[in-house]
Design a protein around this motif. Structure first.
Motif, PDB file in Angstrom:
ATOM      1  N   PRO A 195      23.048  53.471  71.785  1.00 48.75           N
ATOM      2  CA  PRO A 195      23.000  52.379  73.159  1.00 48.75           C
ATOM      3  C   PRO A 195      24.127  51.694  73.055  1.00 48.75           C
ATOM      4  CG  PRO A 195      21.401  51.986  71.619  1.00 48.75           C
ATOM      5  CD  PRO A 195      21.623  53.228  71.134  1.00 48.75           C
ATOM      6  N   GLN A 196      24.741  51.435  74.360  1.00 48.98           N
ATOM      7  CA  GLN A 196      25.807  50.466  74.128  1.00 48.98           C
ATOM      8  C   GLN A 196      25.706  49.145  74.391  1.00 48.98           C
ATOM      9  OE1 GLN A 196      28.959  51.906  73.522  1.00 48.98           O
ATOM     10  NE2 GLN A 196      27.779  53.762  73.173  1.00 48.98           N
ATOM     11  N   ASP A 197      26.169  48.257  74.038  1.00 52.67           N
ATOM     12  CA  ASP A 197      26.316  46.885  74.066  1.00 52.67           C
ATOM     13  C   ASP A 197      24.820  46.382  73.949  1.00 52.67           C
ATOM     14  OD1 ASP A 197      28.977  46.444  75.129  1.00 52.67           O
ATOM     15  OD2 ASP A 197      28.153  47.531  77.224  1.00 52.67           O
ATOM     16  N   THR A 198      24.199  46.976  72.622  1.00 50.92           N
ATOM     17  CA  THR A 198      22.879  46.499  72.467  1.00 50.92           C
ATOM     18  C   THR A 198      22.917  45.883  71.025  1.00 50.92           C
ATOM     19  OG1 THR A 198      21.938  48.281  73.598  1.00 50.92           O
ATOM     20  CG2 THR A 198      20.434  47.305  71.736  1.00 50.92           C
ATOM     21  N   GLU A 199      22.291  44.641  70.803  1.00 47.91           N
ATOM     22  CA  GLU A 199      22.447  43.967  69.316  1.00 47.91           C
ATOM     23  C   GLU A 199      21.153  44.530  68.758  1.00 47.91           C
ATOM     24  OE1 GLU A 199      24.005  41.609  68.177  1.00 47.91           O
ATOM     25  OE2 GLU A 199      25.727  41.156  69.775  1.00 47.91           O
ATOM     26  N   VAL A 200      21.491  44.837  67.384  1.00 44.43           N
ATOM     27  CA  VAL A 200      20.764  45.004  66.317  1.00 44.43           C
ATOM     28  C   VAL A 200      19.990  43.809  66.246  1.00 44.43           C
ATOM     29  CG1 VAL A 200      21.861  47.046  65.711  1.00 44.43           C
ATOM     30  CG2 VAL A 200      22.294  45.052  64.565  1.00 44.43           C
ATOM     31  N   LEU A 201      18.482  44.046  65.651  1.00 48.27           N
ATOM     32  CA  LEU A 201      17.573  43.173  65.451  1.00 48.27           C
ATOM     33  C   LEU A 201      17.708  42.832  63.651  1.00 48.27           C
ATOM     34  CD1 LEU A 201      16.012  44.736  67.451  1.00 48.27           C
ATOM     35  CD2 LEU A 201      15.080  42.703  67.702  1.00 48.27           C
ATOM     36  N   GLY A 202      17.421  41.550  63.219  1.00 44.11           N
ATOM     37  CA  GLY A 202      17.242  41.267  61.884  1.00 44.11           C
ATOM     38  C   GLY A 202      15.977  41.682  61.523  1.00 44.11           C
ATOM     39  N   ALA A 203      15.789  41.766  60.004  1.00 47.16           N
ATOM     40  CA  ALA A 203      14.401  42.066  59.222  1.00 47.16           C
ATOM     41  C   ALA A 203      13.942  41.221  58.528  1.00 47.16           C
ATOM     42  CB  ALA A 203      14.431  43.568  59.069  1.00 47.16           C
ATOM     43  N   LEU A 204      12.646  40.521  58.556  1.00 44.54           N
ATOM     44  CA  LEU A 204      12.177  39.724  57.618  1.00 44.54           C
ATOM     45  C   LEU A 204      10.854  40.249  56.977  1.00 44.54           C
ATOM     46  CD1 LEU A 204      12.581  36.499  59.781  1.00 44.54           C
ATOM     47  CD2 LEU A 204      14.031  37.069  57.650  1.00 44.54           C
ATOM     48  N   ASP A 205      11.000  40.567  55.619  1.00 41.36           N
ATOM     49  CA  ASP A 205       9.821  41.188  54.944  1.00 41.36           C
ATOM     50  C   ASP A 205       9.219  40.226  53.976  1.00 41.36           C
ATOM     51  OD1 ASP A 205       7.979  42.920  54.050  1.00 41.36           O
ATOM     52  OD2 ASP A 205       9.357  44.563  53.168  1.00 41.36           O
ATOM     53  N   LEU A 206       8.021  40.139  54.046  1.00 42.88           N
ATOM     54  CA  LEU A 206       7.351  39.345  52.830  1.00 42.88           C
ATOM     55  C   LEU A 206       6.046  40.244  52.260  1.00 42.88           C
ATOM     56  CD1 LEU A 206       6.687  36.750  51.384  1.00 42.88           C
ATOM     57  CD2 LEU A 206       5.216  35.973  53.020  1.00 42.88           C
ATOM     58  N   GLY A 207       6.607  40.666  50.939  1.00 46.08           N
ATOM     59  CA  GLY A 207       5.449  41.450  50.202  1.00 46.08           C
ATOM     60  C   GLY A 207       4.597  40.786  49.241  1.00 46.08           C
ATOM     61  N   GLY A 208       4.087  41.205  48.124  1.00 42.75           N
ATOM     62  CA  GLY A 208       3.314  40.668  47.375  1.00 42.75           C
ATOM     63  C   GLY A 208       4.029  39.879  46.338  1.00 42.75           C
ATOM     64  N   ALA A 209       5.090  40.505  46.021  1.00 41.38           N
ATOM     65  CA  ALA A 209       5.953  40.126  44.867  1.00 41.38           C
ATOM     66  C   ALA A 209       7.568  39.827  45.189  1.00 41.38           C
ATOM     67  CB  ALA A 209       5.930  41.247  43.647  1.00 41.38           C
ATOM     68  N   SER A 210       7.831  40.166  46.273  1.00 48.40           N
ATOM     69  CA  SER A 210       9.372  39.659  46.847  1.00 48.40           C
ATOM     70  C   SER A 210       9.271  39.790  48.301  1.00 48.40           C
ATOM     71  CB  SER A 210      10.408  40.711  46.316  1.00 48.40           C
ATOM     72  OG  SER A 210       9.882  42.039  46.986  1.00 48.40           O
ATOM     73  N   THR A 211      10.654  38.930  48.832  1.00 52.55           N
ATOM     74  CA  THR A 211      10.692  38.759  49.986  1.00 52.55           C
ATOM     75  C   THR A 211      12.217  39.173  50.353  1.00 52.55           C
ATOM     76  OG1 THR A 211      10.694  37.245  51.774  1.00 52.55           O
ATOM     77  CG2 THR A 211      11.462  36.342  49.716  1.00 52.55           C
ATOM     78  N   GLN A 212      12.328  39.858  51.548  1.00 49.73           N
ATOM     79  CA  GLN A 212      13.691  40.336  51.996  1.00 49.73           C
ATOM     80  C   GLN A 212      14.204  39.751  53.108  1.00 49.73           C
ATOM     81  OE1 GLN A 212      11.905  42.064  48.830  1.00 49.73           O
ATOM     82  NE2 GLN A 212      11.240  42.868  50.943  1.00 49.73           N
ATOM     83  N   ILE A 213      15.633  39.488  53.396  1.00 50.72           N
ATOM     84  CA  ILE A 213      16.025  38.980  54.603  1.00 50.72           C
ATOM     85  C   ILE A 213      17.297  40.193  54.911  1.00 50.72           C
ATOM     86  CG2 ILE A 213      17.344  37.186  53.489  1.00 50.72           C
ATOM     87  CD1 ILE A 213      17.306  35.857  56.307  1.00 50.72           C
ATOM     88  N   THR A 214      17.257  40.706  56.088  1.00 52.66           N
ATOM     89  CA  THR A 214      18.500  41.574  56.397  1.00 52.66           C
ATOM     90  C   THR A 214      18.865  41.314  57.731  1.00 52.66           C
ATOM     91  OG1 THR A 214      17.544  43.158  54.710  1.00 52.66           O
ATOM     92  CG2 THR A 214      19.244  43.981  56.078  1.00 52.66           C
ATOM     93  N   PHE A 215      20.232  41.355  58.011  1.00 51.02           N
ATOM     94  CA  PHE A 215      20.470  41.271  59.443  1.00 51.02           C
ATOM     95  C   PHE A 215      22.266  41.382  59.440  1.00 51.02           C
ATOM     96  CE2 PHE A 215      20.748  36.843  57.416  1.00 51.02           C
ATOM     97  CZ  PHE A 215      21.972  36.494  57.779  1.00 51.02           C
ATOM     98  N   GLN A 216      22.696  41.521  60.749  1.00 53.19           N
ATOM     99  CA  GLN A 216      23.877  41.852  61.050  1.00 53.19           C
ATOM    100  C   GLN A 216      24.641  40.278  61.217  1.00 53.19           C
ATOM    101  OE1 GLN A 216      25.314  44.448  64.393  1.00 53.19           O
ATOM    102  NE2 GLN A 216      26.471  45.424  62.789  1.00 53.19           N
ATOM    103  N   PRO A 217      25.443  39.857  60.214  1.00 54.32           N
ATOM    104  CA  PRO A 217      25.949  38.724  60.480  1.00 54.32           C
ATOM    105  C   PRO A 217      27.192  38.597  61.559  1.00 54.32           C
ATOM    106  CG  PRO A 217      26.791  39.397  58.461  1.00 54.32           C
ATOM    107  CD  PRO A 217      25.853  40.453  58.956  1.00 54.32           C
ATOM    108  N   GLY A 218      27.439  37.286  62.020  1.00 54.61           N
ATOM    109  CA  GLY A 218      28.666  37.405  62.982  1.00 54.61           C
ATOM    110  C   GLY A 218      29.832  37.229  62.068  1.00 54.61           C
ATOM    111  N   VAL A 219      29.798  37.245  60.687  1.00 53.59           N
ATOM    112  CA  VAL A 219      31.017  36.800  60.117  1.00 53.59           C
ATOM    113  C   VAL A 219      31.085  38.012  58.855  1.00 53.59           C
ATOM    114  CG1 VAL A 219      31.093  34.433  60.575  1.00 53.59           C
ATOM    115  CG2 VAL A 219      29.957  35.214  58.632  1.00 53.59           C
TER     116      VAL A 219
END
Length: 501
Positions: A195-219
């Motif tokens: 898809p053209q001109d479509t912004e990807v989304l960030g992901a926030l995950d919270l498990g039992g032992a760890s948490t993750q943040i992933t996204f496409q930054p503007g810098v």
């Protein structure tokens, strides 16, 4: 030879030649339609061996891939009975045995002739990361047993391994964006396109032992340890991703009790996040049974501790915040504990523990941050009797942890990951998208299809059924006339022979 017979031969030859010409003309002019035969469907199995439980996901995709990446869909998910495999440290064989019912289920779904070519993976996350830190030998024994168990089935088992925090976060990001069709979508031209001109989304995950943040930054990402690159569907992606070990919900709840205990090393612990009137007992050994919490050397592991709830929302918020270091210093922007993080950007999907902790309080429907704050404050200010009345169908543990889990979730998002009143509406709390559970396993399967050989589509020329019937009839008539012609020719030769005699 008689003139009549010669005329018959002439007309027969002309008829045959005419029919042959018409048939060839028809076959040449018929508009052929290219049809793609149904492609072979491939299957893949992925075990999600989390810190609290294990699930098996069955995926499939067409053998022909889109731009090097398979179009993968989920067939079914099977929840493994019992705790996560890291809980079998003293019974490794039990970890392997626990997987078999779900494997049996998968064998009933995947066609028998395709089972031996079905790639199968087991990915373990933060629970096994912690066990490996604590006792690498026990971790290896568990992996040996689960590998042995999976190896007994007719699948292409490609190994059991511990995912890095970066892999777990990145695969979750792929899952979210695949399901939301920001990576690839089926166009009006009836083909899969980026898809053209479509912004990807960030992901926030919270498990039992760890948490993750992933996204496409503007810098540009300044810390290469948090920089991840992917190529999917012919497009390159540069991401920020980081995983915080020991900041999963289960470990944070344990760390909070341990911190309250260490504040005075008393056998009686006042817990401001537990409802007033709640009380439970546990031993020191039970409290300090994780690498995320270190027991004071002077405390007897058999000592029984009494934990009593006080229901104090302000004190609860303070106690949770003390589990973090929010100081970033002057070097670069950070999330917490000095870990580099560029400012959050765009829309985010928050799943797993993020969803469950707020959904329990009915706070996942795009509500304002003020309303969420007020609701959590009220829950944390409730007595044990009131909490039981509010959640009659919930378990004792869910009622006990309602305040703690939601308070931690809010602290992690706002002060840890640096969301605020402006960016809060950009967070969407979800469990599923398009009836598919959101997690890292689908993203893992999508990424792995880049190394699974593709098979080309097989094209055939398809003609309308009526044309095939007409052509068949014409050919039959040709054969009959040809037979008649040959018979007449034989008759002519025989007659000529008689005349010579």
């Amino acid at each position: 030879m008689s003139p009549r017979l010669l005329r018959m031969l002439g007309w027969g030859s002309a008829a045959v030649l005419g029919l042959l010409t018409v048939t060839v003309f028809v076959l040449v002019l018929i508009p052929a339609k290219d049809a793609v035969l149904p492609t072979k469907i491939k299957y893949g199995l992925v075990f999600d061996a989390g810190s609290t439980h294990t699930s098996l996901y069955i995926y499939r995709w067409p053998a022909h891939k889109e731009n090097g990446t398979g179009i993968v869909s989920q067939v079914e998910g099977c929840s493994v009975a019992g705790p996560g495999i890291s809980s079998y440290a003293d019974n490794p064989a039990g970890a392997g045995a626990s997987l078999k019912p779900c494997l049996d289920r998968a064998m009933k779904i995947i066609p028998a002739e395709q089972q031996r070519e079905t790639p199968t993976y087991l990915g373990a996350t933060a629970g096994m990361r912690l066990l490996r830190e604590e006792n690498s030998t026990k971790a290896e024994q568990i992996f040996a047993e689960v590998s042995k168990a999976i190896g007994e089935y007719p699948v292409d088992f490609r190994g059991a391994q511990i995912l890095t925090g970066s892999e777990e976060g990145s695969f979750g990001w792929i899952t979210v964006n695949y399901l939301l069709q920001t990576l690839v979508k089926f166009s009006f031209a009836e083909k899969w396109e980026h898809p053209q001109d479509t912004e990807v989304l960030g992901a926030l995950d919270l498990g039992g032992a760890s948490t993750q943040i992933t996204f496409q930054p503007g810098v540009p990402v300044e810390d290469r340890n948090t920089s991840v690159f992917f190529r999917l569907y012919g497009t390159d992606y540069s991401l920020y991703s980081h995983s915080y070990l020991c900041y999963g919900q289960k470990q944070v709840l344990k760390r909070l009790v341990a911190a309250l205990h260490q504040a005075n090393l008393s056998a009686e612990i006042s817990h401001p996040c537990y409802p007033q009137g709640y009380q439970e007992n546990l031993t020191v050994a039970e409290l300090y049974d994780s690498p995320c919490v270190q027991a004071p050397s002077s405390v007897n592991p058999d000592l029984v501790l009494s934990v009593m709830g006080t229901g104090d929302p302000a004190a609860c918020a303070t106690a949770v915040q003390r589990l973090f270091n929010f100081s970033c210093g002057a070097q670069w922007p950070c999330g917490f504990n000095g870990v580099y993080q560029p400012p959050v950007r765009g829309q985010f999907f928050a799943f797993s523990g993020f969803y469950h902790s707020l959904h329990f309080l009915n706070l996942t429907g795009g509500l304002s941050l003020s309303f969420v704050n007020t609701t959590i404050w009220k829950i944390c200010n409730s007595s044990w009797e009131q909490v039981q009345e509010l959640f009659p169908m919930a378990s004792r543990t869910q009622r006990r942890d309602a305040c703690t889990a939601s308070s931690y979730t809010l602290t992690l998002l706002l002060q840890g990951y640096k969301f605020n009143y402006t960016t809060w509406p950009n967070i969407h709390f979800v469990r599923q998208v398009a009836n598919v559970d959101v997690g890292w396993t689908l993203g893992c399967m999508l990424n792995l299809t880049n190394i699974i050989p593709s098979e080309p589509l097989t094209a055939v020329t398809e003609l309308p059924r009526s044309i095939w019937i007409a052509t068949t009839v014409l050919l039959a008539i040709m054969l009959i006339l040809t037979f008649c012609l040959l018979t007449a020719m034989c008759y002519q030769r025989n007659s000529s022979g008689y005349e010579q005699l």
